[in-house]
Design a protein around this motif. Structure first.
Motif, mmCIF file in Angstrom:
data_model
loop_
_atom_site.group_PDB
_atom_site.id
_atom_site.type_symbol
_atom_site.label_atom_id
_atom_site.label_comp_id
_atom_site.label_asym_id
_atom_site.label_seq_id
_atom_site.Cartn_x
_atom_site.Cartn_y
_atom_site.Cartn_z
ATOM 1 N N THR A 1 43.500 22.498 35.069
ATOM 2 C CA THR A 1 43.306 23.507 36.102
ATOM 3 C C THR A 1 42.247 23.037 37.081
ATOM 4 N N ALA A 2 42.377 23.467 38.311
ATOM 5 C CA ALA A 2 41.352 23.170 39.316
ATOM 6 C C ALA A 2 41.461 24.199 40.427
ATOM 7 N N SER A 3 40.374 24.889 40.707
ATOM 8 C CA SER A 3 40.334 25.817 41.835
ATOM 9 C C SER A 3 40.394 25.016 43.137
ATOM 10 N N LEU B 1 48.089 18.148 38.112
ATOM 11 C CA LEU B 1 47.630 19.363 37.443
ATOM 12 C C LEU B 1 48.743 19.866 36.532
ATOM 13 N N LEU B 2 48.559 19.691 35.226
ATOM 14 C CA LEU B 2 49.511 20.162 34.230
ATOM 15 C C LEU B 2 48.743 20.948 33.175
ATOM 16 N N PRO B 3 49.349 21.981 32.604
ATOM 17 C CA PRO B 3 48.620 22.821 31.647
ATOM 18 C C PRO B 3 48.264 22.071 30.375
ATOM 19 N N MET C 1 40.528 28.333 30.771
ATOM 20 C CA MET C 1 41.835 27.742 30.515
ATOM 21 C C MET C 1 41.719 26.513 29.629
ATOM 22 N N GLN C 2 40.660 25.710 29.826
ATOM 23 C CA GLN C 2 40.450 24.545 28.976
ATOM 24 C C GLN C 2 40.231 24.968 27.529
ATOM 25 N N GLU C 3 39.377 25.954 27.325
ATOM 26 C CA GLU C 3 39.015 26.351 25.969
ATOM 27 C C GLU C 3 40.139 27.123 25.291
ATOM 28 N N SER C 4 40.723 28.081 25.980
ATOM 29 C CA SER C 4 41.831 28.825 25.380
ATOM 30 C C SER C 4 43.037 27.919 25.174
#
Length: 396
Positions: A197-199, A60-62, A336-339
């Motif tokens: 990201t992943a919940s 998980l990396l931004p 987070m993906q879109e922004s």
């Protein structure tokens, strides 16, 4: 992820040299080095008959942190091809463009290929010409393709945008639920899942589907400090989007909840700025139309794109300065993906969510547009409702 062309190469190890030679990368971030080391170490110990915990890992990396280099750099060093699984044809095409530019031979296995085209790509894999195989989950459901790949000694399977396993696999992309079987059949020395990201529930689902519930997790900070997250309260979101288009830096993406809204917003922006400055993008367009828009936006230094979530994992354009959301995505992961399309070059950028009393009231989509986009306009809990920065809820 931006690198200066004239900067020295930091490190004289084989990984640094491979990254610099193939991609012009002068340094690798610590988290990239960690993931690459895990992949190479796991491949080496697997060859000796051992299987370390990080042979099956979730990373998980931004967005903008250079996840793709984590599997492309090892692909140059591993003994055997690397298979990369993407969710969208646009991502597959974008990765092929990057590899072609770097002079790295790759093969593409996708739906809709004719027999001759598919056979040509398979021969390039079998004779060792292609070190990277680009494909999608649906293609890997074909038993003949899977059997031929299994005979080639795949060194590494990388599942990019792996949150789609949990987000899409249980709904409209059942092929994602078979990726665990694909990995077991191919028996790669290393398998890695990548996402921004992943919940907790999505992460658990990824581990369950891909790795039978057991995976080594590498988790970076999801925060993007170069992006300023903000909420703008307004009565007329379209009018506010027009104002922002005239005052905020470009290139700009305006995310819209439906296909109709994307087209309609593009018309309004075009009336203000001229048709040459604006395009729209959604999944209802023909493949050639989407490709033309992607190429236009990628080369534009001041364009505005009105898009649905179909562009949320779109072409890796580094200099997008402003993201505007007309509606709030339904989950933090989607937001987070879109922004995260903003500021991938590391420079200061903005992500602005427009919020109105109608949004807070949860007004339903019109009959004309409901169900067309595959995107939800339902507000995500904790995303908005005030003027405070979104960073505390989105990046924690």
């Amino acid at each position: 992820m931006e690198h200066k062309e004239n900067a020295p190469v930091f490190g004289d190890d084989i990984v640094s040299r491979a990254a610099a030679s193939a991609f012009g990368i002068r340094y690798l971030y610590p988290m990239q080095r960690l993931v690459i080391a895990n992949i190479l170490d796991a491949a080496g110990t697997a060859a000796d008959g051992e299987s370390p915990a990080f042979a099956r890992q979730i990373v998980l990396l931004p967005t903008g942190a250079g996840k793709s280099f984590c599997f492309l750099v090892p692909a140059l060093l591993l003994d055997g091809p690397t298979l990369v699984v993407y969710p969208l044809l646009s991502l597959m095409a974008d990765q092929k463009r990057k590899l072609d530019a770097a002079g790295i031979p790759c093969a593409v296995l996708a739906g809709g290929q004719g027999r001759e085209a598919r056979e040509r790509e398979m021969r390039r894999i079998e004779d060792g010409t292609a070190r990277v195989i680009i494909t999608n989950p649906e293609t890997l459901r074909g038993e003949q393709v899977l059997a031929r790949l299994a005979s080639l000694g795949i060194a590494h399977v990388a599942v990019d945008e792996a949150h789609c396993v949990g987000d899409w696999g249980d709904s409209f992309r059942p092929a994602y639920l078979e990726l665990g079987r694909v990995i077991d059949t191919l028996r790669p020395r290393v398998a890695t899942a990548f996402t921004a990201t992943a919940s907790g529930p999505v992460l658990d689902r990824m581990q369950e589907v891909l790795f039978g519930g057991e995976a080594y997790v590498v988790r970076g900070d999801a925060d993007r400090p170069n992006i300023r997250y903000s909420v703008t309260n307004c009565l007329n979101k379209r009018k506010e989007a027009l104002r922002l288009s005239a005052t905020c830096p470009r290139p700009m993406i305006v995310f819209c909840g439906t296909r109709y809204k994307a087209e309609d917003m593009a018309k309004e922006l075009a009336a203000l700025h001229g048709r040459e400055s604006v395009r729209f993008y959604h999944a209802g367009m023909e493949k050639e139309e989407r490709k033309a828009v992607e190429d236009w936006f990628f080369s534009s230094d001041g364009g505005m794109l009105c898009a649905t979530c179909a562009y949320g994992m779109g072409v890796d354009k580094g200099d997008v300065r402003t993201i505007v959301h007309l509606e709030s995505p339904s989950t933090v992961e989607e937001y987070m993906q879109e922004s995260g399309r903003a500021g991938r070059d590391g420079k200061a950028s903005s992500a602005i969510l427009l919020w109105s009393p109608m949004t807070a009231g949860g007004s339903p989509a019109s009959p004309r547009t409901a169900g067309k986009a595959g995107c939800s306009a339902t507000p995500a809990p904790g995303h908005a409702g005030g003027r405070s920065c979104l960073r505390p809820s989105a990046a924690r």
